[in-house]
Scaffold this motif. Sequence first.
Motif, PDB file in Angstrom:
ATOM      1  N   TYR A  87       1.436   9.133   4.844  1.00  0.00           N
ATOM      2  CA  TYR A  87       1.298   7.738   4.365  1.00  0.00           C
ATOM      3  C   TYR A  87       1.487   6.738   5.506  1.00  0.00           C
ATOM      4  O   TYR A  87       0.930   5.654   5.509  1.00  0.00           O
ATOM      5  N   ARG A  97       8.607   2.586  -1.179  1.00  0.00           N
ATOM      6  CA  ARG A  97       8.889   1.165  -1.434  1.00  0.00           C
ATOM      7  C   ARG A  97      10.271   0.972  -2.040  1.00  0.00           C
ATOM      8  O   ARG A  97      10.876  -0.072  -1.914  1.00  0.00           O
ATOM      9  N   GLU A 132       4.483  10.928   8.886  1.00  0.00           N
ATOM     10  CA  GLU A 132       4.118  11.244   7.499  1.00  0.00           C
ATOM     11  C   GLU A 132       2.691  10.791   7.279  1.00  0.00           C
ATOM     12  O   GLU A 132       2.237   9.810   7.896  1.00  0.00           O
ATOM     13  N   GLN A 156       0.815  -1.224   0.000  1.00  0.00           N
ATOM     14  CA  GLN A 156       0.000   0.000   0.000  1.00  0.00           C
ATOM     15  C   GLN A 156       0.842   1.265   0.000  1.00  0.00           C
ATOM     16  O   GLN A 156       0.341   2.355  -0.262  1.00  0.00           O
ATOM     17  N   LEU A 157       2.116   1.148   0.412  1.00  0.00           N
ATOM     18  CA  LEU A 157       2.933   2.349   0.563  1.00  0.00           C
ATOM     19  C   LEU A 157       3.202   2.991  -0.802  1.00  0.00           C
ATOM     20  O   LEU A 157       3.213   2.298  -1.813  1.00  0.00           O
ATOM     21  N   PRO A 158       3.425   4.330  -0.814  1.00  0.00           N
ATOM     22  CA  PRO A 158       3.722   5.005  -2.077  1.00  0.00           C
ATOM     23  C   PRO A 158       5.029   4.517  -2.685  1.00  0.00           C
ATOM     24  O   PRO A 158       5.934   4.069  -1.970  1.00  0.00           O
ATOM     25  N   ALA A 216      -1.867   6.554   7.323  1.00  0.00           N
ATOM     26  CA  ALA A 216      -2.808   5.760   6.521  1.00  0.00           C
ATOM     27  C   ALA A 216      -2.487   4.271   6.645  1.00  0.00           C
ATOM     28  O   ALA A 216      -3.379   3.437   6.851  1.00  0.00           O
ATOM     29  N   ALA A 217      -1.186   3.969   6.581  1.00  0.00           N
ATOM     30  CA  ALA A 217      -0.785   2.562   6.659  1.00  0.00           C
ATOM     31  C   ALA A 217      -1.117   1.985   8.024  1.00  0.00           C
ATOM     32  O   ALA A 217      -1.548   0.830   8.144  1.00  0.00           O
TER      33      ALA A 217
END
Lengths: 469, 293
Positions: free
Chosen positions: A116, A86, A114, A80-82, A119-120
Amino acid sequence: MNTSSLLLTIVVLIAVAYFFGRRRSVSLADTSQGGYRNLNSLPFYYGTLTALWCGIPALLVVALWLVFDNTIIDSLILAQLPEPVRALPDGELGLVLNSIKNLAAENMTAGDPEPYVVAAADSLNRITAISQMAMAVLGLTLGMSLAVFSWFRIQPQQKARLQVEKVFKFILLSCASIAILTTVGIVFSVIFESLRFFQAVPFTEFIFGTHWSPQMAIRADQVGSSGAFGIIPLFTGTLLISAIALIVAVPTGLMTAIYLSEYASSTVRSIVKPLLEVLAGIPTVVYGFFAALTIAPLIRDGGAWTFEFLGLQMAISSESALAAGLVMGVMIIPFVSSLSDDVINAVPQALRDGSFGLGATRSETIKQVVLPAALPGIVGSVLLAASRAIGETMIVVMAAGLAANLTANPLESVTTVTVQIVTLLVGDQEFDSPKTLAAFALGLMLFIVTLALNYLALHVVKKYREQYE
Amino acid sequence: MEATVGSANTIGKLNSEAPVSKATANYKEQAAGKTVGIPFVEHPKMSMRDVQVYYGDKQAIFDVGLDIGKNEVVAMIGPSGCGKSTFLRCLNRMNDTIDICRVEGSLKLEELDIYDPKLDVVPLRARVGMVFQKPNPFPKSIYDNVAYGPRIHGLVSRKSELDEIVETSLRRAGLWEEVKDRLLSPGTGLSGGQQQRLCIARTIAVSPEVILMDEPCSALDPIATAKIEELIAELSANFTIAIVTHSMQQAARVSDRTAYFHLGKLIEVNETEKVFTNPDHELTEAYITGRFG
């Protein structure tokens, strides 16, 4: 549903399955035609079989889930990470993953997270909850449906006992293989690390070297630390200390055993034997400081006095092989005495009677009949004591020192293989320097020596058995 | 042989129906009964009077008086637990190895008081040898098994003498022909009957005067038993033998006199033929006709 309450539920389910399985078999047993005699097995076995059908698959599902779910969840989160995150190297990616987990678990991070990461963390919490629920549902459904399946299969002619026994035999086998597999694993890890060591230090130098000084230069400009890895001083030290220990323990232990089994009244025996076994229960570190603080100074002072009296110019180290060996000898007395006592007692009374009946004295009977008959066991007990002596570390560290002297003089300080393994591995060490890897090579050597000793013991015991029985 | 009267106790009729565990009162009543028949002989090799044996608080032998004549074979029979083995083991103080066992009374080997506290049991046991129920060869070679006794007693000074004793003993035990080619193989490798004959050879190698045998054939098959019985008959020419046996046929075949024990008491001693054809005591008759035992 968390894991512990899930496990508890499964246990309850197992109990319920047992109860219903047993009850069905009882109700199937036709009382008009002999009751339980109609059943192939006792009701207990039908209950157990149902419980096994329920419990084993459910527990297996939970176990597999717990083993694999972390890896799977991690890869889901990573996916899922941007894209730029990754692409980070493994180490940094691990850090990111860690901060996600921290945020998800305890809601705390270093600085502002951050977006992201937040969200993660949210999705991690969600996935974990789903995973827990799925595990519970899958495990319980599987357990229950198989229990019901097995419950329907219960017939008077079903061979429940044979099936249950097969399962339990398999469980026993897997318990036995745990020990074997662990041993195999340890041996292989020691062998592979040793091979790495032998790439740095030649095998012949290790085996035949007479100098042990495992100080490796960490920086190129470091002085005074060229490593020398010759194990001969270590093995002579080990042999010297073990030999002193055995010289103390074998005669004392054997005569104790003879006294206890042949001469002592049952009252004396019932007091002395447990007391002797207390010796075996004393932690070796206590023996160690007894050796270092009491025996070693005694030997130093006594020896100094003797040498002065004889007009000799000799100094005695305050750490000596003699001190360590003497105390170690006392430590292993119970191994020799207790085991020998058991084997001497196991010599049939008929043999003693036969000898007494011919007019032999007690001492003749012991020397010529009892001891030869008990010899295999006595050899076994001595070898067990010897392997204890070889493997002992604490007493040597405290009483015999760390200096790897190549000497046969028991009044000098020596060191042993096990002590060196300890000193090589304590503290901060790099795991790729020969210094650290040497510990594995030493371990391998020790393993080989002990194995050879055990093989020898088995061989000796077998030889005498054939001769005497 | 002349029958003499034993202890001057009052005669109480023994009750064959008395259960073993009834009470001490019953025991006392029975203990008052004296041995019938001919327990005593002239010039006995061994003579025992008023022997009492206790295991802890429990009395196992009551007032037993018995003589064993020179070169006589005396068989002791009786139901299990009647004390015959216990009595036999008193004769060379083998009961000493049992801590709780206590022996009272007079036991004599010729003029020697067996239970003299100052007596050294070693020479006694050299004079009164013992063969046990289960063959118990030492974990040594056949040769060393037989040589064991002569060696510990220092009977020989040269190897050739020892060889001779070993050969003679094995010959007399009827084992020589079977083992002469493998004297150095372990004694434990022989068959049960051979092992028992080896034990007998081991005993006679010490040249005892009396041999005690505690059910020597109970672990053997009929053929081995026949060989041992033959052997006993031959040995009785030179040795005095006391044998405990469960087999009445065996007692009838090998012994001169037979002693019947019952619940720790010696009920009857008579010539073997008389015991098995026309016993004096009703308990003996009940036992030999198989009504109990």
